[in-house]
Scaffold this active site. Structure first.
Site: not given
Ligand code: NAD
Ligand code: WQD
Length: 342
Positions: A127, A152, A156
Protein backbone atom coordinates in the site's frame (compact mmCIF):
# COMPACT_ATOMS: atom_id res chain seq x y z
CA UNK A 1 -2.75 -30.60 -15.82
CA UNK A 2 -2.34 -26.83 -16.16
CA UNK A 3 -0.57 -24.83 -13.47
CA UNK A 4 -2.71 -22.94 -10.99
CA UNK A 5 -2.59 -19.48 -9.47
CA UNK A 6 -3.54 -19.35 -5.79
CA UNK A 7 -5.46 -16.15 -5.06
CA UNK A 8 -5.76 -15.56 -1.32
CA UNK A 9 -8.57 -13.19 -0.38
CA UNK A 10 -10.03 -13.91 -3.81
CA UNK A 11 -13.66 -13.30 -2.82
CA UNK A 12 -12.71 -9.84 -1.49
CA UNK A 13 -12.87 -6.53 -3.32
CA UNK A 14 -9.58 -6.42 -5.25
CA UNK A 15 -9.14 -10.21 -5.24
CA UNK A 16 -12.45 -10.89 -7.03
CA UNK A 17 -11.61 -8.42 -9.81
CA UNK A 18 -8.19 -10.01 -10.17
CA UNK A 19 -9.67 -13.52 -10.41
CA UNK A 20 -11.81 -12.27 -13.30
CA UNK A 21 -8.80 -10.80 -15.12
CA UNK A 22 -6.70 -13.94 -14.50
CA UNK A 23 -9.45 -16.23 -15.82
CA UNK A 24 -10.00 -13.94 -18.80
CA UNK A 25 -6.26 -14.28 -19.51
CA UNK A 26 -6.46 -18.09 -19.43
CA UNK A 27 -5.15 -18.79 -15.92
CA UNK A 28 -6.56 -21.57 -13.76
CA UNK A 29 -7.37 -20.11 -10.34
CA UNK A 30 -7.91 -21.50 -6.86
CA UNK A 31 -9.17 -19.07 -4.22
CA UNK A 32 -8.52 -19.34 -0.50
CA UNK A 33 -10.64 -17.06 1.68
CA UNK A 34 -12.07 -17.45 5.18
CA UNK A 35 -14.98 -15.15 4.25
CA UNK A 36 -14.19 -12.91 7.24
CA UNK A 37 -14.79 -9.88 5.00
CA UNK A 38 -16.53 -11.22 1.89
CA UNK A 39 -19.45 -13.33 0.73
CA UNK A 40 -19.47 -16.73 -0.93
CA UNK A 41 -21.96 -15.42 -3.56
CA UNK A 42 -19.04 -13.56 -5.16
CA UNK A 43 -18.13 -16.90 -6.76
CA UNK A 44 -21.50 -16.98 -8.60
CA UNK A 45 -20.83 -13.52 -9.99
CA UNK A 46 -17.26 -14.34 -11.06
CA UNK A 47 -18.77 -17.31 -12.88
CA UNK A 48 -21.41 -15.09 -14.52
CA UNK A 49 -18.71 -12.73 -15.82
CA UNK A 50 -16.12 -15.27 -16.97
CA UNK A 51 -18.12 -18.46 -17.50
CA UNK A 52 -15.73 -20.23 -15.13
CA UNK A 53 -16.23 -21.04 -11.46
CA UNK A 54 -12.86 -20.87 -9.70
CA UNK A 55 -11.91 -23.60 -7.22
CA UNK A 56 -12.48 -22.41 -3.67
CA UNK A 57 -11.21 -23.41 -0.22
CA UNK A 58 -12.48 -21.73 2.95
CA UNK A 59 -9.96 -21.50 5.77
CA UNK A 60 -7.91 -19.05 7.79
CA UNK A 61 -4.42 -18.60 6.32
CA UNK A 62 -3.02 -17.53 9.67
CA UNK A 63 -3.44 -21.20 10.68
CA UNK A 64 -0.16 -22.89 9.76
CA UNK A 65 -1.55 -26.46 9.84
CA UNK A 66 -4.46 -25.68 7.51
CA UNK A 67 -2.17 -23.76 5.15
CA UNK A 68 0.25 -26.69 4.99
CA UNK A 69 -2.65 -29.09 4.32
CA UNK A 70 -3.75 -26.86 1.46
CA UNK A 71 -0.34 -27.02 -0.26
CA UNK A 72 -0.29 -30.76 0.30
CA UNK A 73 -3.60 -31.07 -1.54
CA UNK A 74 -3.01 -28.54 -4.34
CA UNK A 75 0.29 -29.69 -5.82
CA UNK A 76 0.11 -27.67 -9.01
CA UNK A 77 0.38 -24.10 -7.73
CA UNK A 78 2.77 -22.01 -9.80
CA UNK A 79 2.24 -18.62 -8.18
CA UNK A 80 0.39 -16.92 -5.34
CA UNK A 81 -1.34 -13.56 -5.34
CA UNK A 82 -1.69 -12.71 -1.68
CA UNK A 83 -4.57 -10.32 -0.94
CA UNK A 84 -5.89 -11.88 2.29
CA UNK A 85 -5.45 -9.45 5.16
CA UNK A 86 -7.38 -7.24 7.56
CA UNK A 87 -7.40 -3.72 6.12
CA UNK A 88 -9.29 -1.24 8.33
CA UNK A 89 -6.82 1.39 9.51
CA UNK A 90 -8.91 2.62 12.48
CA UNK A 91 -9.78 -0.88 13.65
CA UNK A 92 -6.09 -1.81 13.56
CA UNK A 93 -5.39 0.87 16.17
CA UNK A 94 -8.03 -0.71 18.42
CA UNK A 95 -7.00 -4.32 17.74
CA UNK A 96 -3.27 -4.28 16.96
CA UNK A 97 -2.62 -7.90 17.92
CA UNK A 98 -5.40 -9.21 15.66
CA UNK A 99 -3.93 -7.25 12.78
CA UNK A 100 -0.33 -8.35 13.36
CA UNK A 101 -1.44 -11.96 13.92
CA UNK A 102 -3.58 -12.16 10.81
CA UNK A 103 -1.50 -10.18 8.35
CA UNK A 104 1.96 -11.33 9.36
CA UNK A 105 1.16 -14.99 10.11
CA UNK A 106 -0.71 -15.44 6.83
CA UNK A 107 2.33 -14.23 4.90
CA UNK A 108 4.72 -16.38 6.95
CA UNK A 109 2.59 -19.49 6.37
CA UNK A 110 2.46 -18.85 2.62
CA UNK A 111 6.22 -18.24 2.33
CA UNK A 112 6.82 -21.42 4.34
CA UNK A 113 4.57 -23.26 1.88
CA UNK A 114 6.41 -21.75 -1.10
CA UNK A 115 9.73 -23.03 0.20
CA UNK A 116 8.47 -26.44 1.26
CA UNK A 117 6.35 -27.17 -1.81
CA UNK A 118 8.41 -25.39 -4.49
CA UNK A 119 5.92 -22.64 -5.37
CA UNK A 120 8.09 -20.16 -7.20
CA UNK A 121 6.29 -16.82 -7.26
CA UNK A 122 4.31 -14.42 -5.09
CA UNK A 123 2.64 -11.08 -5.79
CA UNK A 124 1.79 -9.23 -2.59
CA UNK A 125 -0.73 -6.43 -1.84
CA UNK A 126 1.18 -3.56 -0.34
CA UNK A 127 0.00 0.00 0.00
CA UNK A 128 1.05 3.60 -0.54
CA UNK A 129 0.46 3.89 3.20
CA UNK A 130 4.14 2.83 3.56
CA UNK A 131 5.15 6.30 2.27
CA UNK A 132 3.19 8.21 4.96
CA UNK A 133 3.15 11.93 4.02
CA UNK A 134 6.10 12.12 1.63
CA UNK A 135 8.35 15.18 1.62
CA UNK A 136 8.35 15.30 -2.20
CA UNK A 137 5.55 14.57 -4.65
CA UNK A 138 4.85 12.57 -6.69
CA UNK A 139 6.27 9.48 -4.97
CA UNK A 140 8.61 7.21 -6.89
CA UNK A 141 9.74 3.77 -5.81
CA UNK A 142 12.93 5.49 -4.57
CA UNK A 143 10.93 7.64 -2.14
CA UNK A 144 11.84 6.49 1.37
CA UNK A 145 9.22 4.73 3.45
CA UNK A 146 8.10 6.53 6.61
CA UNK A 147 7.30 5.10 10.00
CA UNK A 148 3.79 3.66 9.83
CA UNK A 149 0.93 5.66 11.34
CA UNK A 150 -1.15 2.58 12.20
CA UNK A 151 -0.65 -1.09 13.02
CA UNK A 152 -2.30 -1.87 9.66
CA UNK A 153 0.25 0.27 7.80
CA UNK A 154 3.02 -1.30 9.83
CA UNK A 155 1.93 -4.81 8.78
CA UNK A 156 2.49 -3.76 5.16
CA UNK A 157 6.00 -2.44 5.88
CA UNK A 158 6.85 -5.55 7.93
CA UNK A 159 5.52 -7.89 5.23
CA UNK A 160 7.62 -6.08 2.59
CA UNK A 161 10.71 -6.54 4.78
CA UNK A 162 9.92 -10.22 5.38
CA UNK A 163 9.66 -10.83 1.62
CA UNK A 164 12.90 -8.91 0.94
CA UNK A 165 14.81 -10.98 3.51
CA UNK A 166 13.16 -14.24 2.39
CA UNK A 167 14.14 -13.57 -1.23
CA UNK A 168 17.74 -12.79 -0.27
CA UNK A 169 18.33 -16.34 0.96
CA UNK A 170 15.95 -18.13 -1.40
CA UNK A 171 17.34 -17.08 -4.75
CA UNK A 172 15.07 -19.35 -6.77
CA UNK A 173 11.90 -17.85 -5.22
CA UNK A 174 10.47 -14.50 -6.29
CA UNK A 175 8.21 -11.84 -4.81
CA UNK A 176 6.73 -8.62 -6.18
CA UNK A 177 5.06 -6.13 -3.84
CA UNK A 178 2.55 -3.84 -5.51
CA UNK A 179 1.99 -0.62 -3.59
CA UNK A 180 -1.59 0.32 -4.39
CA UNK A 181 -2.72 3.91 -4.15
CA UNK A 182 -6.51 4.33 -3.55
CA UNK A 183 -8.45 1.56 -5.33
CA UNK A 184 -12.02 2.56 -6.27
CA UNK A 185 -14.78 1.56 -8.70
CA UNK A 186 -16.19 -1.79 -9.73
CA UNK A 187 -16.38 -4.22 -12.62
CA UNK A 188 -18.21 -2.77 -15.62
CA UNK A 189 -20.80 -5.57 -15.38
CA UNK A 190 -21.94 -4.23 -11.98
CA UNK A 191 -21.73 -7.83 -10.68
CA UNK A 192 -18.72 -7.46 -8.38
CA UNK A 193 -17.48 -4.49 -6.38
CA UNK A 194 -16.61 -3.25 -2.93
CA UNK A 195 -19.00 -4.39 -0.20
CA UNK A 196 -18.00 -2.77 3.10
CA UNK A 197 -19.44 -4.13 6.33
CA UNK A 198 -21.18 -1.40 8.36
CA UNK A 199 -20.54 2.30 7.85
CA UNK A 200 -17.86 2.75 5.17
CA UNK A 201 -14.62 4.45 6.18
CA UNK A 202 -13.49 5.01 2.61
CA UNK A 203 -14.64 7.92 0.51
CA UNK A 204 -16.19 6.32 -2.57
CA UNK A 205 -18.32 3.69 -0.79
CA UNK A 206 -19.58 6.45 1.53
CA UNK A 207 -20.47 8.58 -1.49
CA UNK A 208 -22.31 5.79 -3.32
CA UNK A 209 -24.18 4.73 -0.16
CA UNK A 210 -25.20 8.36 0.42
CA UNK A 211 -26.35 8.63 -3.19
CA UNK A 212 -28.35 5.40 -2.72
CA UNK A 213 -30.07 6.85 0.36
CA UNK A 214 -28.39 4.67 3.00
CA UNK A 215 -26.51 7.60 4.52
CA UNK A 216 -27.87 11.07 5.12
CA UNK A 217 -24.91 13.10 3.89
CA UNK A 218 -21.20 12.87 3.18
CA UNK A 219 -18.82 14.59 5.58
CA UNK A 220 -15.78 16.00 3.83
CA UNK A 221 -12.93 15.79 6.31
CA UNK A 222 -11.17 19.15 6.21
CA UNK A 223 -10.98 22.03 3.71
CA UNK A 224 -7.97 23.73 5.22
CA UNK A 225 -5.22 21.58 3.70
CA UNK A 226 -2.44 23.10 1.63
CA UNK A 227 -4.07 22.11 -1.67
CA UNK A 228 -5.76 24.22 -4.39
CA UNK A 229 -9.30 23.81 -2.94
CA UNK A 230 -8.24 22.96 0.63
CA UNK A 231 -9.43 19.32 0.54
CA UNK A 232 -7.05 16.36 0.65
CA UNK A 233 -5.56 14.85 -2.51
CA UNK A 234 -5.24 11.14 -3.41
CA UNK A 235 -4.43 9.02 -6.45
CA UNK A 236 -7.61 7.00 -7.16
CA UNK A 237 -6.90 3.85 -9.16
CA UNK A 238 -9.63 1.90 -10.97
CA UNK A 239 -9.95 -1.59 -9.47
CA UNK A 240 -10.05 -3.33 -12.87
CA UNK A 241 -6.88 -1.49 -13.95
CA UNK A 242 -5.36 -2.55 -10.63
CA UNK A 243 -6.45 -6.16 -11.18
CA UNK A 244 -4.73 -6.10 -14.59
CA UNK A 245 -1.48 -4.96 -12.92
CA UNK A 246 -1.51 -8.28 -11.04
CA UNK A 247 -1.79 -10.26 -14.28
CA UNK A 248 1.15 -8.27 -15.67
CA UNK A 249 3.17 -8.92 -12.49
CA UNK A 250 2.38 -12.66 -12.61
CA UNK A 251 3.48 -12.84 -16.26
CA UNK A 252 6.68 -10.94 -15.42
CA UNK A 253 7.53 -13.61 -12.84
CA UNK A 254 6.50 -16.62 -14.92
CA UNK A 255 8.31 -15.31 -18.02
CA UNK A 256 11.36 -14.47 -15.89
CA UNK A 257 11.50 -10.79 -16.89
CA UNK A 258 12.32 -9.62 -13.38
CA UNK A 259 15.41 -7.56 -12.54
CA UNK A 260 15.82 -9.09 -9.09
CA UNK A 261 13.90 -11.69 -7.10
CA UNK A 262 12.32 -9.06 -4.83
CA UNK A 263 10.79 -6.06 -6.55
CA UNK A 264 8.19 -3.45 -5.68
CA UNK A 265 6.15 -1.09 -7.83
CA UNK A 266 3.75 1.80 -7.31
CA UNK A 267 0.31 1.14 -8.76
CA UNK A 268 -1.54 4.40 -9.26
CA UNK A 269 -2.67 6.66 -12.06
CA UNK A 270 -0.08 9.39 -11.56
CA UNK A 271 -2.89 11.96 -11.12
CA UNK A 272 -4.00 13.46 -7.83
CA UNK A 273 -7.63 14.50 -7.27
CA UNK A 274 -8.98 16.38 -4.27
CA UNK A 275 -11.97 15.12 -2.30
CA UNK A 276 -13.99 18.06 -3.63
CA UNK A 277 -12.98 17.35 -7.23
CA UNK A 278 -14.03 13.74 -6.79
CA UNK A 279 -17.38 14.68 -5.25
CA UNK A 280 -18.08 17.13 -8.08
CA UNK A 281 -17.08 14.55 -10.70
CA UNK A 282 -19.46 12.04 -9.10
CA UNK A 283 -22.36 14.51 -9.19
CA UNK A 284 -21.55 15.42 -12.81
CA UNK A 285 -21.28 11.81 -14.00
CA UNK A 286 -24.30 10.39 -12.18
CA UNK A 287 -26.60 13.39 -12.02
CA UNK A 288 -27.30 12.53 -8.37
CA UNK A 289 -27.83 15.46 -6.04
CA UNK A 290 -25.31 14.30 -3.42
CA UNK A 291 -25.62 15.98 -0.01
CA UNK A 292 -22.31 16.90 1.60
CA UNK A 293 -20.90 19.16 4.29
CA UNK A 294 -17.42 20.19 5.34
CA UNK A 295 -16.33 19.02 8.78
CA UNK A 296 -12.99 18.96 10.62
CA UNK A 297 -10.01 16.89 9.52
CA UNK A 298 -9.98 13.15 10.24
CA UNK A 299 -7.20 12.15 12.64
CA UNK A 300 -4.28 10.37 10.97
CA UNK A 301 -5.12 11.56 7.43
CA UNK A 302 -2.31 12.76 5.24
CA UNK A 303 -2.68 15.92 3.17
CA UNK A 304 -1.74 14.78 -0.30
CA UNK A 305 -0.19 11.90 -2.17
CA UNK A 306 -0.04 10.67 -5.73
CA UNK A 307 2.21 8.27 -7.59
CA UNK A 308 4.97 8.74 -10.06
CA UNK A 309 4.13 5.87 -12.40
CA UNK A 310 7.21 6.08 -14.66
CA UNK A 311 8.90 2.97 -13.28
CA UNK A 312 5.72 0.89 -13.36
CA UNK A 313 4.93 2.06 -16.89
CA UNK A 314 8.38 1.36 -18.30
CA UNK A 315 9.74 -1.55 -16.25
CA UNK A 316 6.55 -3.42 -15.31
CA UNK A 317 4.87 -2.44 -18.57
CA UNK A 318 1.54 -1.54 -17.00
CA UNK A 319 -0.46 1.68 -17.21
CA UNK A 320 -3.84 2.66 -15.81
CA UNK A 321 -6.43 3.17 -18.53
CA UNK A 322 -9.76 4.22 -17.07
CA UNK A 323 -10.74 7.83 -16.38
CA UNK A 324 -11.98 9.00 -13.00
CA UNK A 325 -15.41 9.56 -14.55
CA UNK A 326 -15.67 5.99 -15.91
CA UNK A 327 -14.53 4.67 -12.56
CA UNK A 328 -17.09 6.66 -10.56
CA UNK A 329 -19.83 5.57 -12.97
CA UNK A 330 -18.84 1.93 -12.37
CA UNK A 331 -18.95 2.42 -8.58
CA UNK A 332 -22.45 3.89 -8.88
CA UNK A 333 -23.65 1.08 -11.18
CA UNK A 334 -22.45 -1.48 -8.63
CA UNK A 335 -24.10 0.31 -5.69
CA UNK A 336 -27.41 0.51 -7.60
CA UNK A 337 -27.25 -3.20 -8.42
CA UNK A 338 -26.55 -4.12 -4.80
CA UNK A 339 -29.45 -1.96 -3.56
CA UNK A 340 -31.85 -3.02 -6.29
CA UNK A 341 -32.17 0.56 -7.62
CA UNK A 342 -32.46 1.09 -11.35
P1 NAD B 1 -11.07 -7.21 1.27
O1 NAD B 1 -11.28 -7.22 2.74
O2 NAD B 1 -12.23 -6.96 0.39
O3 NAD B 1 -10.41 -8.61 0.81
C1 NAD B 1 -9.57 -9.35 1.65
C2 NAD B 1 -10.10 -10.77 1.70
O4 NAD B 1 -9.23 -11.56 2.52
C3 NAD B 1 -11.50 -10.88 2.31
O5 NAD B 1 -12.33 -11.60 1.43
C4 NAD B 1 -11.29 -11.63 3.63
O6 NAD B 1 -12.38 -12.47 3.93
C5 NAD B 1 -10.01 -12.40 3.34
N1 NAD B 1 -9.18 -12.70 4.52
C6 NAD B 1 -8.71 -11.85 5.46
N2 NAD B 1 -7.93 -12.52 6.33
C7 NAD B 1 -7.90 -13.81 5.93
C8 NAD B 1 -7.25 -14.98 6.42
N3 NAD B 1 -6.49 -14.96 7.50
N4 NAD B 1 -7.44 -16.16 5.75
C9 NAD B 1 -8.20 -16.21 4.63
N5 NAD B 1 -8.84 -15.13 4.14
C10 NAD B 1 -8.68 -13.94 4.77
O7 NAD B 1 -9.87 -6.20 0.98
P2 NAD B 1 -9.36 -5.57 -0.38
O8 NAD B 1 -9.73 -4.14 -0.42
O9 NAD B 1 -9.72 -6.44 -1.51
O10 NAD B 1 -7.80 -5.62 -0.13
C11 NAD B 1 -7.00 -6.70 -0.59
C12 NAD B 1 -5.57 -6.46 -0.16
O11 NAD B 1 -5.11 -5.21 -0.67
C13 NAD B 1 -5.37 -6.38 1.36
O12 NAD B 1 -4.13 -6.99 1.66
C14 NAD B 1 -5.29 -4.90 1.61
O13 NAD B 1 -4.55 -4.62 2.77
C15 NAD B 1 -4.58 -4.41 0.37
N6 NAD B 1 -4.84 -3.01 0.04
C16 NAD B 1 -6.12 -2.57 -0.05
C17 NAD B 1 -6.36 -1.23 -0.33
C18 NAD B 1 -7.77 -0.70 -0.41
O14 NAD B 1 -7.95 0.50 -0.28
N7 NAD B 1 -8.77 -1.52 -0.62
C19 NAD B 1 -5.28 -0.37 -0.56
C20 NAD B 1 -3.98 -0.85 -0.47
C21 NAD B 1 -3.77 -2.19 -0.17
C1 WQD C 1 -9.74 9.41 0.98
C2 WQD C 1 -9.94 10.87 1.27
C3 WQD C 1 -10.42 11.35 3.57
C4 WQD C 1 -14.30 9.43 3.84
C5 WQD C 1 -7.13 4.41 3.17
C6 WQD C 1 -6.03 3.77 3.96
C7 WQD C 1 -4.87 3.41 3.06
C8 WQD C 1 -5.35 2.57 1.88
C9 WQD C 1 -6.53 3.17 1.19
C10 WQD C 1 -5.04 0.25 2.37
C11 WQD C 1 -9.27 11.33 2.57
C12 WQD C 1 -11.59 11.74 2.70
C13 WQD C 1 -13.08 9.91 3.37
C14 WQD C 1 -15.34 10.35 4.14
C15 WQD C 1 -13.88 12.15 3.46
N1 WQD C 1 -5.78 1.29 2.29
N2 WQD C 1 -12.89 11.25 3.20
N3 WQD C 1 -15.09 11.68 3.93
O1 WQD C 1 -7.54 7.42 3.94
O2 WQD C 1 -6.57 7.84 1.64
O3 WQD C 1 -6.60 5.57 2.54
O4 WQD C 1 -7.54 3.50 2.14
O5 WQD C 1 -3.86 0.13 2.31
O6 WQD C 1 -3.96 2.71 3.83
O7 WQD C 1 -5.59 4.69 4.94
O8 WQD C 1 -8.73 6.58 1.85
O9 WQD C 1 -11.05 6.58 1.04
O10 WQD C 1 -10.62 6.68 3.54
O11 WQD C 1 -10.09 8.67 2.15
O12 WQD C 1 -13.70 13.35 3.31
O13 WQD C 1 -16.43 9.98 4.57
O14 WQD C 1 -11.35 11.10 1.46
O15 WQD C 1 -10.25 12.27 4.62
O16 WQD C 1 -8.79 12.62 2.38
P1 WQD C 1 -7.32 6.97 2.57
P2 WQD C 1 -10.20 7.06 2.16
Amino acid sequence: MSKQILVTGGTGYIGSHTVVELQNSGFDVVIVDDLSNSQIEVLDNIEKITGIRPAFEKFDLSDSVLTDQFFNKYTNIEAIIHFAAFKAVGESVQKPLEYYRNNINSLLNLLTGMKKYGVKHMVFSSSCTVYGQPDKLPVTEATPRKEAESPYGNTKAICEDIMRDFCKTNEDLNCIALRYFNPIGAHESGLIGEFPVGVPNNLVPFITQTAAGLREELSIFGDDYDTPDGTAIRDYINVVDLAKAHVVAINRLIEDKKKSNYEFFNVGTGEGYSVMQLVKAFIEVTGVDLKYKIVGRRGGDIEKIWADTTYGNTELGWKSEKTLEETLASAWKWEKNVRGLN
